[in-house]
Design an enzyme around this catalytic site. Structure first.
Site, PDB file in Angstrom:
ATOM      1  N   GLY A  70      46.278  25.604  39.425  1.00 59.09           N
ATOM      2  CA  GLY A  70      47.327  26.609  39.302  1.00 59.09           C
ATOM      3  C   GLY A  70      48.463  26.392  40.289  1.00 59.09           C
ATOM      4  N   ASN A 150      46.405  38.924  40.277  1.00 55.96           N
ATOM      5  CA  ASN A 150      45.147  38.543  40.923  1.00 55.96           C
ATOM      6  C   ASN A 150      44.579  39.603  41.866  1.00 55.96           C
ATOM      7  OD1 ASN A 150      47.670  37.388  42.032  1.00 55.96           O
ATOM      8  ND2 ASN A 150      46.408  36.872  43.785  1.00 55.96           N
ATOM      9  N   GLN A 178      45.175  34.178  36.009  1.00 56.90           N
ATOM     10  CA  GLN A 178      44.172  35.252  35.920  1.00 56.90           C
ATOM     11  C   GLN A 178      44.034  35.798  34.500  1.00 56.90           C
ATOM     12  OE1 GLN A 178      42.042  36.396  38.233  1.00 56.90           O
ATOM     13  NE2 GLN A 178      42.860  35.245  39.968  1.00 56.90           N
ATOM     14  N   HIS A 200      39.199  26.918  37.287  1.00 53.18           N
ATOM     15  CA  HIS A 200      38.114  27.485  38.094  1.00 53.18           C
ATOM     16  C   HIS A 200      38.068  29.017  38.096  1.00 53.18           C
ATOM     17  CE1 HIS A 200      39.998  28.632  42.102  1.00 53.18           C
ATOM     18  NE2 HIS A 200      40.968  27.895  41.621  1.00 53.18           N
ATOM     19  N   THR A 236      46.166   9.060  38.040  1.00 52.79           N
ATOM     20  CA  THR A 236      45.061   8.924  37.092  1.00 52.79           C
ATOM     21  C   THR A 236      44.526  10.302  36.727  1.00 52.79           C
ATOM     22  OG1 THR A 236      44.501   6.820  38.106  1.00 52.79           O
ATOM     23  CG2 THR A 236      42.806   7.841  36.716  1.00 52.79           C
ATOM     24  N   CYS A 319      43.999  34.360  49.736  1.00 56.40           N
ATOM     25  CA  CYS A 319      44.896  33.586  50.584  1.00 56.40           C
ATOM     26  C   CYS A 319      45.400  34.403  51.763  1.00 56.40           C
ATOM     27  CB  CYS A 319      46.097  33.107  49.786  1.00 56.40           C
ATOM     28  SG  CYS A 319      45.613  32.358  48.239  1.00 56.40           S
TER      29      CYS A 319
HETATM   30  C1  LIG Z   1      44.058  31.136  41.595  1.00 50.70           C
HETATM   31  C2  LIG Z   1      45.472  31.390  41.260  1.00 50.70           C
HETATM   32  C3  LIG Z   1      46.462  30.419  41.490  1.00 50.70           C
HETATM   33  C4  LIG Z   1      46.163  29.102  42.153  1.00 50.70           C
HETATM   34  O1  LIG Z   1      45.365  28.271  41.372  1.00 50.70           O
HETATM   35  P1  LIG Z   1      44.539  27.061  42.039  1.00 50.70           P
HETATM   36  O2  LIG Z   1      43.959  26.368  40.848  1.00 50.70           O
HETATM   37  O3  LIG Z   1      43.505  27.685  42.911  1.00 50.70           O
HETATM   38  O4  LIG Z   1      45.509  26.225  42.783  1.00 50.70           O
HETATM   39  C5  LIG Z   1      47.755  30.731  41.131  1.00 50.70           C
HETATM   40  N1  LIG Z   1      48.065  31.911  40.594  1.00 50.70           N
HETATM   41  C6  LIG Z   1      47.145  32.869  40.363  1.00 50.70           C
HETATM   42  C7  LIG Z   1      47.545  34.152  39.748  1.00 50.70           C
HETATM   43  C8  LIG Z   1      45.821  32.645  40.703  1.00 50.70           C
HETATM   44  O5  LIG Z   1      44.920  33.599  40.497  1.00 50.70           O
END
Ligand SMILES: *Cc1c(COP(=O)(O)O)cnc(C)c1O
Length: 377
Positions: A70, A150, A178, A200, A236, A319
């Protein structure tokens, strides 16, 4: 027994996903750019995966760019569009409650001479559509807005925002990390040009994501290197990650979201029976999200004591957890310092049970009583 209630931070990888990934480490390894048959098989797997992910948001497969997650998708969307369109204008609009990967990309662009407007939100986390309309000017090139939030679960009105952006001819990016597979995302119905999603958060592996880029969008690559991903993302391809992501999507599409929603609603009802507790955010929200404040105590202390019982929740967003300042999101929706500091976020998945929720609420109740007894506030 552990009770994991921090699914907005990350989720447990599905068994089926793990099995699929293993195949591509053990036997079916290869580089999609190799011209021998082992490489070409991987190239086909990559195309298949691209097609399946495209189907999940109703896009074309050529509009799917694989990234490392993300964060990278958001960086590519915002900086990539900014750099490619700087001759047209230098103005970008976003909100005060974005994920750090959006906010920090915007702050970086400010140093490069771009002008950013950060929209306010109301006490449920919604932007004001009239304010958005007013802020768009002839220099505006991009509007970037989080779809499902989130921390507080707010789901923005992407339909209406998209119409405004289309009308004003500015690119529209949504961070759907999300909301993906929790809310409908159909890029042919929405007027969106760019969509960030990742693996994830839906029981897939970490380190893989996608940026949907509508055909015809002017965007620049951020990495220099090979010609992978239509020249938009050198490096890659993460094949095990991609096949894991695809499998996770297939599994997640089978989930009855109403079950999660009902369990979450049950939890909210029980938690709000604790005196001087309150639910933060909107009435209608992402099906797995809840965010609570408890008077006179610290969210961090609650998280710590729950941790001692092997129950895992979060304060605000992952975070900001280590920062002393209260969540900028909770501040933006009007919570006082004290309310924001006394908050926890609880996010469910398909793996949670009613027994787990009962146990969690029980322990939470004890912890709140205990902390208030010793609280100086
Ligand atoms: C988790 C998240 C991200 C970041 O994604 P990663 O794959 O952990 O880098 C960005 N935006 C939102 C809304 C998220 O929940």
């Amino acid at each position: 027994m552990e009770i994991y209630l921090d699914n907005a931070s990350t989720t447990k990888v599905d068994k089926e996903v793990l099995e699929e990934i293993k195949k591509y480490y053990k036997k079916n390894y290869g580089n999609a750019s190799s011209i021998h048959s082992k490489g070409q098989k991987i190239s086909e797997i990559l195309t298949q995966g691209r097609r399946k992910i495209a189907e999940s948001i109703n896009s074309e497969k050529e509009e799917i760019i694989f990234t490392s997650g993300g964060t990278e998708s958001n960086n590519l969307a915002i900086k990539g569009v900014a750099f490619a369109n700087k001759n047209k204008g230098n103005h970008i609009i976003t909100t005060k409650i974005e994920h750090k990967s959006v906010l920090e990309s915007c702050k970086y662009l400010e140093k490069q001479g771009f002008k950013i407007d950060y929209l306010d939100v109301d006490n449920e986390g919604f932007i004001n559509l009239n304010e958005l309309k007013e802020k768009i000017n002839e220099k505006t090139i991009l509007v970037s807005i989080i779809h499902g939030h989130n921390e507080i679960g707010t789901i923005q009105d992407i339909d209406e925002i998209g119409k405004i952006c289309k009308d004003k001819k500015v690119y529209f990016h949504i961070d759907a990390c999300q909301s993906f597979l929790k809310e409908k995302i159909n890029v042919k119905n929405f007027n969106v040009d760019l969509v960030s999603i990742n693996s994830h958060k839906i029981h897939g592996p970490m380190g893989v994501g996608v940026l949907y880029i509508k055909t015809g969008t002017k965007i620049e690559s951020l990495f220099n290197g090979g010609n992978q991903e239509f020249g938009l993302r050198a490096g890659t391809e993460n094949i095990p990650g991609i096949v894991g992501f695809v499998k996770a999507i297939e599994e997640q599409q089978k989930v009855d979201l109403n079950e999660i929603r009902n369990l979450r609603d049950y939890m909210i009802k029980k938690v709000l029976e604790i005196p001087e507790s309150k639910l933060n955010g909107p009435k209608e929200r992402l099906c797995n999200n809840a965010n609570f404040s408890f008077k006179k105590i610290e969210g961090e202390s609650i998280v710590g004591l729950l941790d001692g019982k092997k129950i895992f929740v979060s304060t605000g967003s992952a975070c900001s957890e280590k920062d002393i300042e209260p969540s900028y999101v909770l501040s933006a929706i009007g919570l006082s310092h004290e309310e924001a500091n006394g908050s926890i976020r609880v996010t469910l998945s398909k793996y949670n049970t009613i027994e787990e929720i009962d146990k969690f609420v029980d322990e939470l109740n004890n912890i709140v009583i205990k902390l208030r007894r010793i609280s100086p506030l």
